[in-house]
Design a protein around this motif. Structure first.
Motif, PDB file in Angstrom:
ATOM      1  N   UNK A 192       0.787  -1.229   0.000  1.00 46.18           N
ATOM      2  CA  UNK A 192       0.000   0.000   0.000  1.00 46.18           C
ATOM      3  C   UNK A 192       0.826   1.289   0.000  1.00 46.18           C
ATOM      4  N   UNK A 193       1.910   1.409   0.767  1.00 49.31           N
ATOM      5  CA  UNK A 193       2.668   2.673   0.737  1.00 49.31           C
ATOM      6  C   UNK A 193       3.186   3.030  -0.653  1.00 49.31           C
ATOM      7  N   UNK A 194       3.621   2.020  -1.411  1.00 48.86           N
ATOM      8  CA  UNK A 194       4.110   2.255  -2.769  1.00 48.86           C
ATOM      9  C   UNK A 194       2.943   2.462  -3.733  1.00 48.86           C
ATOM     10  N   UNK A 195       1.906   1.652  -3.576  1.00 47.95           N
ATOM     11  CA  UNK A 195       0.730   1.718  -4.447  1.00 47.95           C
ATOM     12  C   UNK A 195       0.058   3.090  -4.361  1.00 47.95           C
ATOM     13  N   UNK A 196       0.094   3.685  -3.172  1.00 49.70           N
ATOM     14  CA  UNK A 196      -0.538   4.975  -2.941  1.00 49.70           C
ATOM     15  C   UNK A 196      -0.024   6.035  -3.907  1.00 49.70           C
ATOM     16  N   UNK A 197       1.281   6.052  -4.132  1.00 51.36           N
ATOM     17  CA  UNK A 197       1.872   7.061  -5.016  1.00 51.36           C
ATOM     18  C   UNK A 197       1.702   6.694  -6.483  1.00 51.36           C
ATOM     19  N   UNK A 198       1.877   5.416  -6.792  1.00 51.11           N
ATOM     20  CA  UNK A 198       1.723   4.991  -8.186  1.00 51.11           C
ATOM     21  C   UNK A 198       0.277   5.150  -8.647  1.00 51.11           C
ATOM     22  N   UNK A 199      -0.659   4.882  -7.747  1.00 46.06           N
ATOM     23  CA  UNK A 199      -2.087   4.947  -8.065  1.00 46.06           C
ATOM     24  C   UNK A 199      -2.727   6.291  -7.783  1.00 46.06           C
ATOM     25  N   UNK A 200      -1.927   7.346  -7.654  1.00 46.00           N
ATOM     26  CA  UNK A 200      -2.442   8.703  -7.444  1.00 46.00           C
ATOM     27  C   UNK A 200      -3.389   8.769  -6.248  1.00 46.00           C
ATOM     28  N   UNK A 201      -2.920   8.238  -5.110  1.00 40.90           N
ATOM     29  CA  UNK A 201      -3.697   8.323  -3.878  1.00 40.90           C
ATOM     30  C   UNK A 201      -4.565   7.122  -3.575  1.00 40.90           C
ATOM     31  N   UNK A 202      -4.441   6.063  -4.372  1.00 41.04           N
ATOM     32  CA  UNK A 202      -5.266   4.862  -4.181  1.00 41.04           C
ATOM     33  C   UNK A 202      -4.817   4.079  -2.941  1.00 41.04           C
ATOM     34  N   UNK A 203      -5.781   3.740  -2.097  1.00 44.97           N
ATOM     35  CA  UNK A 203      -5.514   2.908  -0.918  1.00 44.97           C
ATOM     36  C   UNK A 203      -6.184   1.547  -1.124  1.00 44.97           C
ATOM     37  N   UNK A 204      -5.422   0.487  -0.894  1.00 43.42           N
ATOM     38  CA  UNK A 204      -5.927  -0.853  -1.185  1.00 43.42           C
ATOM     39  C   UNK A 204      -6.330  -1.635   0.062  1.00 43.42           C
ATOM     40  N   UNK A 205      -6.414  -0.942   1.211  1.00 46.02           N
ATOM     41  CA  UNK A 205      -6.827  -1.637   2.438  1.00 46.02           C
ATOM     42  C   UNK A 205      -8.099  -1.024   3.038  1.00 46.02           C
ATOM     43  N   UNK A 206      -8.936  -0.429   2.207  1.00 44.16           N
ATOM     44  CA  UNK A 206     -10.166   0.162   2.718  1.00 44.16           C
ATOM     45  C   UNK A 206     -11.307  -0.851   2.728  1.00 44.16           C
ATOM     46  N   UNK A 207     -12.028  -0.880   3.849  1.00 46.06           N
ATOM     47  CA  UNK A 207     -13.224  -1.720   3.979  1.00 46.06           C
ATOM     48  C   UNK A 207     -14.433  -0.854   3.654  1.00 46.06           C
ATOM     49  N   UNK A 208     -14.565  -0.466   2.406  1.00 42.70           N
ATOM     50  CA  UNK A 208     -15.541   0.540   1.975  1.00 42.70           C
ATOM     51  C   UNK A 208     -16.978   0.125   2.262  1.00 42.70           C
ATOM     52  N   UNK A 209     -17.261  -1.165   2.294  1.00 40.87           N
ATOM     53  CA  UNK A 209     -18.639  -1.614   2.542  1.00 40.87           C
ATOM     54  C   UNK A 209     -19.129  -1.158   3.918  1.00 40.87           C
ATOM     55  N   UNK A 210     -18.214  -0.998   4.874  1.00 37.71           N
ATOM     56  CA  UNK A 210     -18.611  -0.547   6.216  1.00 37.71           C
ATOM     57  C   UNK A 210     -19.131   0.887   6.172  1.00 37.71           C
ATOM     58  N   UNK A 211     -18.484   1.737   5.364  1.00 38.56           N
ATOM     59  CA  UNK A 211     -18.955   3.115   5.219  1.00 38.56           C
ATOM     60  C   UNK A 211     -20.310   3.155   4.529  1.00 38.56           C
ATOM     61  N   UNK A 212     -20.509   2.297   3.546  1.00 38.56           N
ATOM     62  CA  UNK A 212     -21.794   2.252   2.843  1.00 38.56           C
ATOM     63  C   UNK A 212     -22.911   1.793   3.772  1.00 38.56           C
ATOM     64  N   UNK A 213     -22.605   0.852   4.636  1.00 36.69           N
ATOM     65  CA  UNK A 213     -23.611   0.346   5.574  1.00 36.69           C
ATOM     66  C   UNK A 213     -24.048   1.420   6.571  1.00 36.69           C
TER      67      UNK A 213
END
Length: 243
Positions: A192-213
């Protein structure tokens, strides 16, 4: 032992990302923001080919939220290069929003290729604060592969509910964090620390379904899927919420 290895690998990846952090500090991020839309545009073709069946399944329900006269006003936040246009129903009016103005060139290409739609505007705005839009002004909001990179998911979902008409729907498709016991989670947490910069701020450890719920929608139709893409972003959620 596994936890120690996980922390050590993430620390190593954080060290490898230091040049990218320094580049951001010294202004290179602005140059990358010009390059990123081209990279995203190229990746779109591969992703859409792999996710074609799932996107068709998701977006075939969009027409259910049209007005009684058949018209439908759709807002896509984080529209990027317009990867979803081909899946929208004939005749609907599309309003595009993205914080990166450099997507416009590629967005126009998608518009030219999808003449079955009417395009209203391209708003250069953050999804956390869409002040250009009135309350309850759209029938449908769409968001795919966006909530991974916004600053505040909760604020985005509040804005989505604000601009949606009562009875309108929010359609989403997002990659999310895997179960902690899996090899995929190990990769996600480590990279994730490397992916964040390559993906222009993308985080790959978010549990987004919890926010939707917790977002306050009257209905939530959500499913977890394993997308046929690279393993680090294979866990996905897709579905729609009704205001």
């Amino acid at each position: 032992m596994r936890q120690c290895l996980l922390i050590a690998c993430r620390f190593l990846c954080s060290l490898l990302s230091l040049p990218l952090l320094l580049g951001q500090v010294f202004g290179l991020r602005a140059a990358y923001k010009r390059l990123f839309p081209l990279l995203a545009y190229k990746i779109t073709f591969s992703y859409n080919a792999k996710m074609n069946r799932m996107k068709k399944e998701l977006f075939r329900k969009v027409c259910n939220f049209a007005k009684s006269d058949g018209s439908l006003r759709l807002l896509e936040i984080g529209c990027g290069s317009g990867a979803n246009f081909q899946f929208y129903p004939y005749g609907c009016t599309v309003l595009c929003a993205d914080p990166n103005p450099h997507f416009e060139t590629y967005l126009k290409r998608s518009m030219d290729a999808n003449t079955h739609l009417t395009y209203e505007a391209f708003l250069i705005t953050s999804a956390e604060d869409m002040k250009e839009l009135d309350d309850e002004c759209v029938d449908v909001v769409v968001c795919t592969l966006v909530l991974c990179s916004v600053r505040d998911v909760k604020m985005v979902l509040r804005e989505v509910r604000r601009v949606l008409k009562t009875g309108g729907a929010f359609f989403f498709m997002e990659h999310v964090v895997s179960k902690p016991s899996t090899w995929t989670f190990f990769l996600q947490y480590t990279l994730e620390p490397l992916w964040f910069y390559i993906g222009d701020g993308c985080r790959i450890t978010r549990a987004t379904w919890k926010d939707l719920e917790k977002a306050g929608f009257s209905q939530l139709h959500l499913q977890h899927i394993q997308a046929p893409v690279t393993s680090v972003i294979r866990p996905h959620i897709m579905g729609y919420s009704i205001k």
